[in-house]
Design an enzyme around this catalytic site. Structure first.
Site, PDB file in Angstrom:
ATOM      1  N   ARG A   1      18.525   8.599   8.690  1.00  0.00           N
ATOM      2  CA  ARG A   1      19.065   7.240   8.885  1.00  0.00           C
ATOM      3  C   ARG A   1      17.974   6.170   9.013  1.00  0.00           C
ATOM      4  O   ARG A   1      17.779   5.575  10.076  1.00  0.00           O
ATOM      5  CB  ARG A   1      19.995   7.213  10.096  1.00  0.00           C
ATOM      6  CG  ARG A   1      21.236   8.047   9.877  1.00  0.00           C
ATOM      7  CD  ARG A   1      22.213   7.942  11.000  1.00  0.00           C
ATOM      8  NE  ARG A   1      23.131   6.816  10.875  1.00  0.00           N
ATOM      9  CZ  ARG A   1      24.163   6.621  11.688  1.00  0.00           C
ATOM     10  NH1 ARG A   1      24.399   7.446  12.663  1.00  0.00           N
ATOM     11  NH2 ARG A   1      24.952   5.591  11.506  1.00  0.00           N
TER      12      ARG A   1
ATOM     13  N   ARG B   1      32.306   7.789  22.748  1.00  0.00           N
ATOM     14  CA  ARG B   1      31.667   6.676  22.047  1.00  0.00           C
ATOM     15  C   ARG B   1      32.646   5.952  21.136  1.00  0.00           C
ATOM     16  O   ARG B   1      32.452   4.786  20.820  1.00  0.00           O
ATOM     17  CB  ARG B   1      30.492   7.180  21.199  1.00  0.00           C
ATOM     18  CG  ARG B   1      29.384   7.783  22.012  1.00  0.00           C
ATOM     19  CD  ARG B   1      28.304   8.298  21.132  1.00  0.00           C
ATOM     20  NE  ARG B   1      27.608   7.169  20.523  1.00  0.00           N
ATOM     21  CZ  ARG B   1      26.389   7.222  20.040  1.00  0.00           C
ATOM     22  NH1 ARG B   1      25.717   8.355  20.083  1.00  0.00           N
ATOM     23  NH2 ARG B   1      25.831   6.172  19.519  1.00  0.00           N
TER      24      ARG B   1
ATOM     25  N   ASP C   1      33.324   8.857   7.738  1.00  0.00           N
ATOM     26  CA  ASP C   1      33.703   9.019   9.145  1.00  0.00           C
ATOM     27  C   ASP C   1      35.013   9.786   9.329  1.00  0.00           C
ATOM     28  O   ASP C   1      35.423  10.033  10.466  1.00  0.00           O
ATOM     29  CB  ASP C   1      33.812   7.637   9.830  1.00  0.00           C
ATOM     30  CG  ASP C   1      32.432   7.063  10.149  1.00  0.00           C
ATOM     31  OD1 ASP C   1      31.428   7.764   9.946  1.00  0.00           O
ATOM     32  OD2 ASP C   1      32.371   5.896  10.599  1.00  0.00           O
TER      33      ASP C   1
ATOM     34  N   ASN D   1      33.511  -0.122  14.977  1.00  0.00           N
ATOM     35  CA  ASN D   1      32.513  -0.546  13.995  1.00  0.00           C
ATOM     36  C   ASN D   1      32.630  -2.022  13.601  1.00  0.00           C
ATOM     37  O   ASN D   1      31.803  -2.529  12.838  1.00  0.00           O
ATOM     38  CB  ASN D   1      32.572   0.342  12.744  1.00  0.00           C
ATOM     39  CG  ASN D   1      31.996   1.719  13.022  1.00  0.00           C
ATOM     40  OD1 ASN D   1      31.463   1.971  14.100  1.00  0.00           O
ATOM     41  ND2 ASN D   1      32.100   2.618  12.045  1.00  0.00           N
TER      42      ASN D   1
HETATM   43  C1  UD1 Z   1      28.000   2.502   9.563  1.00  0.00           C
HETATM   44  C2  UD1 Z   1      28.978   2.954  10.620  1.00  0.00           C
HETATM   45  C3  UD1 Z   1      29.134   4.474  10.595  1.00  0.00           C
HETATM   46  C4  UD1 Z   1      29.498   4.940   9.192  1.00  0.00           C
HETATM   47  C5  UD1 Z   1      28.525   4.369   8.148  1.00  0.00           C
HETATM   48  C6  UD1 Z   1      28.944   4.679   6.718  1.00  0.00           C
HETATM   49  C7  UD1 Z   1      28.767   1.277  12.352  1.00  0.00           C
HETATM   50  C8  UD1 Z   1      28.308   0.939  13.732  1.00  0.00           C
HETATM   51  N1  UD1 Z   1      28.514   2.532  11.921  1.00  0.00           N
HETATM   52  O1  UD1 Z   1      26.750   3.099   9.891  1.00  0.00           O
HETATM   53  O2  UD1 Z   1      30.154   4.845  11.511  1.00  0.00           O
HETATM   54  O3  UD1 Z   1      29.436   6.339   9.137  1.00  0.00           O
HETATM   55  O4  UD1 Z   1      28.450   2.943   8.276  1.00  0.00           O
HETATM   56  O5  UD1 Z   1      30.213   4.219   6.459  1.00  0.00           O
HETATM   57  O6  UD1 Z   1      29.368   0.471  11.668  1.00  0.00           O
HETATM   58  N2  UD1 Z   1      20.404   3.709   4.681  1.00  0.00           N
HETATM   59  C9  UD1 Z   1      19.123   3.563   4.221  1.00  0.00           C
HETATM   60  N3  UD1 Z   1      18.376   2.501   4.677  1.00  0.00           N
HETATM   61  C10 UD1 Z   1      18.895   1.593   5.558  1.00  0.00           C
HETATM   62  C11 UD1 Z   1      20.202   1.744   6.018  1.00  0.00           C
HETATM   63  C12 UD1 Z   1      20.939   2.811   5.558  1.00  0.00           C
HETATM   64  O7  UD1 Z   1      18.641   4.353   3.426  1.00  0.00           O
HETATM   65  O8  UD1 Z   1      18.160   0.656   5.936  1.00  0.00           O
HETATM   66  C13 UD1 Z   1      21.220   4.858   4.224  1.00  0.00           C
HETATM   67  C14 UD1 Z   1      21.607   5.784   5.392  1.00  0.00           C
HETATM   68  O9  UD1 Z   1      20.594   6.716   5.677  1.00  0.00           O
HETATM   69  C15 UD1 Z   1      22.853   6.437   4.866  1.00  0.00           C
HETATM   70  C16 UD1 Z   1      23.484   5.337   3.989  1.00  0.00           C
HETATM   71  O10 UD1 Z   1      22.457   4.379   3.749  1.00  0.00           O
HETATM   72  O11 UD1 Z   1      22.542   7.541   4.084  1.00  0.00           O
HETATM   73  C17 UD1 Z   1      24.648   4.638   4.621  1.00  0.00           C
HETATM   74  O12 UD1 Z   1      24.291   4.120   5.873  1.00  0.00           O
HETATM   75  P1  UD1 Z   1      24.896   2.761   6.410  1.00  0.00           P
HETATM   76  O13 UD1 Z   1      26.005   2.334   5.491  1.00  0.00           O
HETATM   77  O14 UD1 Z   1      23.818   1.809   6.689  1.00  0.00           O
HETATM   78  O15 UD1 Z   1      25.547   3.234   7.779  1.00  0.00           O
HETATM   79  P2  UD1 Z   1      25.418   2.562   9.200  1.00  0.00           P
HETATM   80  O16 UD1 Z   1      25.493   1.090   9.088  1.00  0.00           O
HETATM   81  O17 UD1 Z   1      24.284   3.177   9.941  1.00  0.00           O
END
Ligand code: UD1
Length: 419
Positions: A121, A399, A305, A24
């Protein structure tokens, strides 16, 4: 369908494991390489998600070369600001390329795959951050495009929730914008701090903290040279392997401070854990005692995670534990599979469940991973079953876990992967 088979398990693991570079961190750093004159990334793990990022770089006008654990990325003069849908579909974090391609080419496009088993997501916060910096964004079906022909302008970006990916998008774009930016309510995961170190090595001016302050360069960055931090989730998973088998492990290249809440729970469950420098030692008891309540939350709290892996552990311990998943709307895909192996788990709603520990081994069954950490939890469950198990959907595990068969074999696990 690819499959991992764990043979005749229910044996304590023992020995030494070397933890790889963090997936990550490496993924956003490879995306951020698009902003740089060139990038050298040391300790970059060999994972299928990293290969997917390399493919995106190659189709976007960059060379990607690997020598051992070091990768080299350089622009090759070609321009391709749209990432093909086929490549985006391989990895959800392809959205991390939207901002860097926009900064380099003035426009960019990525495709979002449909929902996965962690919930819908959305990427609205990534787009919000880019718009705050002056980009125009558009969503058309699965395609998301952004444009900013006359560059981005520094701004205050206040995130309604601390999304990891949206914070990374905001930082990367602001690093190349004109003027100063501040990200308010950012995610504070160590992988984001690592991304800031990567960008700063290429000349960015980012100060990481409760508010992330960025002095924009009004253009692209220079040469990046960076060593990827150790993978704290991989470290946590091997600690869980020791805990679930009553084993003893020494982890090299692992930082205990980054998974303090997980380590705290393992200690409460009866494990002895010592750490210093970049090493963690664990000596696990035969019986694990369950905590009463665990919930996931943004860093520095308990990471989502590691929730599936913890659930596997709770299944074989002694006591009852209520678990609440606060990050993803639906991250319970491991539970029906653990139940198939005899775990006593009651789901209350999409985010909460109670585990009643069996205080004994799980049953050996064929189960199916539906995402990366679900797969890790099912492998752990196999370690706690008398005759191991078979985990279909093994490609998910590849992955995020480098050389998992080799590392597991070195600590006494008989395991095989069939593609
Ligand atoms: C990253 C990690 C993933 C981890 C997650 C939370 C990477 C490549 N992946 O995923 O392994 O599980 O952080 O620690 O680093 N959300 C929204 N709108 C957005 C973006 C996110 O509503 O535009 C929500 C998502 O649906 C989720 C929450 O925010 O419920 C957290 O997601 P986010 O922190 O963005 O996770 P990722 O970056 O996708």
């Amino acid at each position: 369908m690819s499959c991992f088979t764990v043979y005749a398990a229910d044996m304590p693991v023992s020995g030494e494991v070397s933890i790889s570079g963090a997936k990550n961190s490496a993924l956003p750093e490879l995306a951020a390489a698009v902003l740089c004159e060139s990038a050298v990334l040391e300790n970059c793990p060999r994972l299928s998600d990293i290969e997917a990022a390399a493919e995106i770089l190659k189709t976007s006008g960059f060379t990607f070369k690997r020598t051992g654990e070091t990768v080299f990325v350089e622009p090759n003069g070609k321009k391709s600001a749209a990432v093909p849908a086929k490549l985006c579909g391989k990895m959800r974090s392809s959205v991390l390329f939207l901002a860097p391609l926009l900064c380099r080419f003035g426009e960019s496009a990525v495709y979002m795959p449909g929902g996965c088993c962690l919930g819908s997501r959305p990427v609205d916060l990534h787009l919000y951050a880019l718009e705050k910096l002056g980009a125009k964004t558009q969503t058309n079906g699965d395609m998301i495009s952004a444009s900013a022909q006359s560059g981005l302008l520094g701004a205050e970006i206040s995130l309604p929730l601390p999304s990891v990916g949206a914070t990374e998008t905001a930082i990367m774009a602001a690093a190349c914008a004109k003027g100063e930016s501040v990200v308010i309510n950012p995610a504070l995961e160590p992988e984001i701090e690592d991304l800031c170190r990567f960008l700063n090595s290429a000349g960015a001016e980012i100060s990481f903290g409760r508010e992330i302050k960025i002095k924009g360069k009004n253009g692209l960055l220079g040469r990046a040279l960076h060593r990827v931090m150790p993978d704290r989730i991989e470290a946590g998973t091997y600690l869980a392997a020791a805990a679930i088998t009553g084993g003893e492990l020494f982890l090299k290249n692992a930082e205990a401070g980054n998974i303090a809440p997980f380590i705290g729970i393992l200690e409460d469950m009866g494990c002895i854990i010592k750490s210093g420098g970049k090493n963690i030692y664990i000596d696990a008891p035969k019986h694990l005692y369950l905590p009463e309540y665990v919930e996931t939350a943004p860093y520095p709290a308990f990471p989502t995670d590691l929730q599936p892996q913890l659930t596997a552990l709770l299944s074989v311990g002694d006591g009852k534990c209520l678990v609440r998943e606060n990050i993803f709307e639906s991250r319970l895909g491991h539970i029906p599979q653990l139940k198939k192996m005899g775990a006593d788990i009651e789901i209350h709603d999409e985010r909460t469940f109670t585990v009643r520990g069996l205080n004994g081994p799980l049953e050996s069954k064929r189960v199916r991973a539906c995402d990366l950490r679900c797969g890790a939890a099912l492998l752990l469950a196999g370690l706690a079953a008398e005759n191991g198990n078979c985990v279909d959907g093994g490609e998910y595990i590849l992955r995020g876990y480098e050389d998992i068969c080799k590392k597991m074999s070195l600590i006494g696990v008989k395991i095989k992967y069939r593609a």
